[in-house]
Design an enzyme around this catalytic site. Structure first.
Site, PDB file in Angstrom:
ATOM      1  N   TYR A   1       8.562  -4.863  -6.932  1.00  0.00           N
ATOM      2  CA  TYR A   1       7.681  -5.955  -7.277  1.00  0.00           C
ATOM      3  C   TYR A   1       7.747  -5.466  -8.889  1.00  0.00           C
ATOM      4  CZ  TYR A   1       6.029  -6.995  -2.786  1.00  0.00           C
ATOM      5  OH  TYR A   1       5.548  -7.305  -1.616  1.00  0.00           O
TER       6      TYR A   1
ATOM      7  N   ASP B   1      10.425   0.300   9.930  1.00  0.00           N
ATOM      8  CA  ASP B   1      10.447  -0.546  10.801  1.00  0.00           C
ATOM      9  C   ASP B   1       9.945   0.018  12.139  1.00  0.00           C
ATOM     10  OD1 ASP B   1      12.623   1.333  10.803  1.00  0.00           O
ATOM     11  OD2 ASP B   1      14.376   0.115  11.520  1.00  0.00           O
TER      12      ASP B   1
ATOM     13  N   ASP C   1       2.517  -3.633   1.577  1.00  0.00           N
ATOM     14  CA  ASP C   1       1.928  -5.107   1.317  1.00  0.00           C
ATOM     15  C   ASP C   1       2.005  -5.761   2.790  1.00  0.00           C
ATOM     16  OD1 ASP C   1       1.408  -7.795   0.527  1.00  0.00           O
ATOM     17  OD2 ASP C   1       3.001  -7.869  -0.573  1.00  0.00           O
TER      18      ASP C   1
ATOM     19  N   LYS D   1      11.870   4.403   4.097  1.00  0.00           N
ATOM     20  CA  LYS D   1      13.199   4.070   4.620  1.00  0.00           C
ATOM     21  C   LYS D   1      14.337   4.936   4.247  1.00  0.00           C
ATOM     22  CE  LYS D   1      15.623   0.976   7.457  1.00  0.00           C
ATOM     23  NZ  LYS D   1      15.487   1.269   8.894  1.00  0.00           N
TER      24      LYS D   1
ATOM     25  N   ASP E   1      -1.288  -5.576   5.707  1.00  0.00           N
ATOM     26  CA  ASP E   1      -1.653  -6.855   6.347  1.00  0.00           C
ATOM     27  C   ASP E   1      -1.668  -6.767   8.115  1.00  0.00           C
ATOM     28  OD1 ASP E   1      -2.394  -8.187   4.392  1.00  0.00           O
ATOM     29  OD2 ASP E   1      -0.820  -9.801   4.305  1.00  0.00           O
TER      30      ASP E   1
END
Length: 415
Positions: free
Chosen positions: A190, A273, A297, A240, A301
């Site tokens: 970001y 994942d 992020d 990852k 959620d």
């Protein structure tokens, strides 16, 4: 000296096993990394006083509505407990774009920085989705986080007994779930550069840079280690590393920090994942999770929805100094804006976190949290947490806020 919630007490309890909202201890010690090192240093919140300066950022969509209801509750709390919150509104997001041509104007930043704490509703909406990147509401949010040094976001996801059937997952899957997601907030893709959209061989090419330096990882690992040590002693770091070099650095640094500074914490690693899948398959395996900005992020959620509605969950964004920013986990819900359908409870609970961790008002925070539980026990529900056949009363944003304020007004106050 005014210092923000830098780390870890949010911690202790945000949501402890024995209480829905309040911690067992209100000890006001925090740990953060100094600029030259990730070593721990003790910091403290603003000293308890009679008058506080609070910046309110109503934002967009349902934001002004839930802020209005929260102000009603805070007004009742001030009258009941005999202290004053001098609340000043400032612009952010789409509202700021429309009025100032800037998603987070300098005057809003200045107002936030001179406050004791900041309460934010939500930002964004369809109206601004096609704007240039620099004129989108989300750009203002990123600017606020970077300018105020808010590097850590703490998002709890605890299933409340009153709302267990509001989850889309089976009762046996979500009952007892109590997860804290610690998300790094000011690095990663970001904020990385270079970034942009160029034309190469006549075709547009978009690119961003997923980047972390060692210190950024060290300080968020410190926060996460402290959070985990004050909860269940388990920390899962999500990355990852099998395909991303930046994630390999993340894994190496997190391992070094936790091994050295938090040997009592059981550290594990999981690819993002798999973590996304495991949060749905068996969420009770997690206690505290730490991850980078973009993975956090998404996962925060997902974890939040385990409880049935984002409308119930507060969060805190904290830095090494200055005020923290307290906000609900949900978005601006422009589709129901102005219809008195929004759920104000997450913002009310965010205000409780503000009282506890930025303002040294733990007893007042307890009153708000207990009032929210009380209205749920009374069977009041906004549309997002109402279940068919549950026997509960459907109420709007205004009525829910007034109900919480009524409970607050009659709360027992220690003299």
């Amino acid at each position: 000296m005014k210092i923000s919630n830098t780390a870890v007490l949010l911690l202790t309890a945000l949501f402890t096993p024995s209480a829905a909202f309040a911690p067992q201890s209100t000890h006001q010690t925090r740990v953060a990394a100094p600029p030259s090192s990730a070593s721990s240093i003790v910091l403290s919140a603003v000293s308890k006083k009679d008058v506080y300066q609070i910046t309110l950022l109503p934002g967009d969509g349902i934001g002004p509505e839930i802020m209005s209801s929260t102000k009603t509750v805070l007004s009742a709390l001030q009258r009941r407990c005999g202290f004053t919150l001098e609340m000043t509104e400032a612009l952010i997001g789409g509202a700021a774009i429309d009025e100032r041509g800037d998603p987070f104007p300098d005057e809003s930043l200045e107002q936030c920085l001179k406050s004791d704490s900041v309460l934010l509703s939500c930002i964004g909406g369809y109206k601004w989705d096609t704007n240039p990147r620099e004129l989108r509401p989300e750009t203002g949010l990123l600017k606020m986080r970077k300018s105020m040094g808010l590097f850590a976001n703490l998002r709890p996801a605890k299933v409340l007994s009153q709302l267990i059937d509001a989850s889309t997952l089976k009762r046996e899957v979500v009952e007892g779930v109590d997860v804290m997601v610690v998300r790094e907030l000011t690095g990663d893709v970001y904020f990385g550069s270079p970034k942009g959209i160029d034309v190469v061989d006549g075709k547009r090419v978009g690119y961003n840079n997923m980047i972390y330096n060692e210190y950024e990882i060290e300080r968020i690992a410190k926060v996460a280690g402290d959070v985990a040590s004050k909860r269940g002693g388990k920390l899962c770091s999500v990355d990852k590393a099998n395909v991303l070099d930046v994630s390999q650095l993340w894994r190496d640094v997190v391992t070094d920090v936790i091994t050295k500074d938090f040997p009592e914490v059981n550290l594990s690693h999981m690819y993002v994942d798999n973590a996304a899948m495991q949060l749905i398959r068996y969420p009770k395996q997690f206690d505290t999770m730490v991850t980078g900005n973009i993975f956090g992020d998404i996962l925060s959620d997902e974890a939040s929805m385990l409880v049935g509605s984002l409308g119930m969950l507060p969060s805190a964004s904290i830095g090494e100094s200055g005020p923290g920013v307290f906000e609900p986990c949900h978005g601006s819900a422009p589709d129901i804006a102005g219809e008195d359908k929004a759920n104000p409870l997450a913002l009310i609970l965010s205000a409780a976190m503000m009282l506890r961790y930025d303002l040294d008002r733990a007893e007042e925070a307890d009153i708000l949290e207990q009032a929210v539980e009380a209205v749920l026990d009374q069977g009041l529900r906004t549309a997002d947490i109402k279940q068919e056949g549950d026997g509960c009363k459907l109420v709007g944003c205004i009525e829910m806020g007034e109900a919480v304020a009524s409970v607050v007004s009659s709360a027992k106050v220690e003299v």
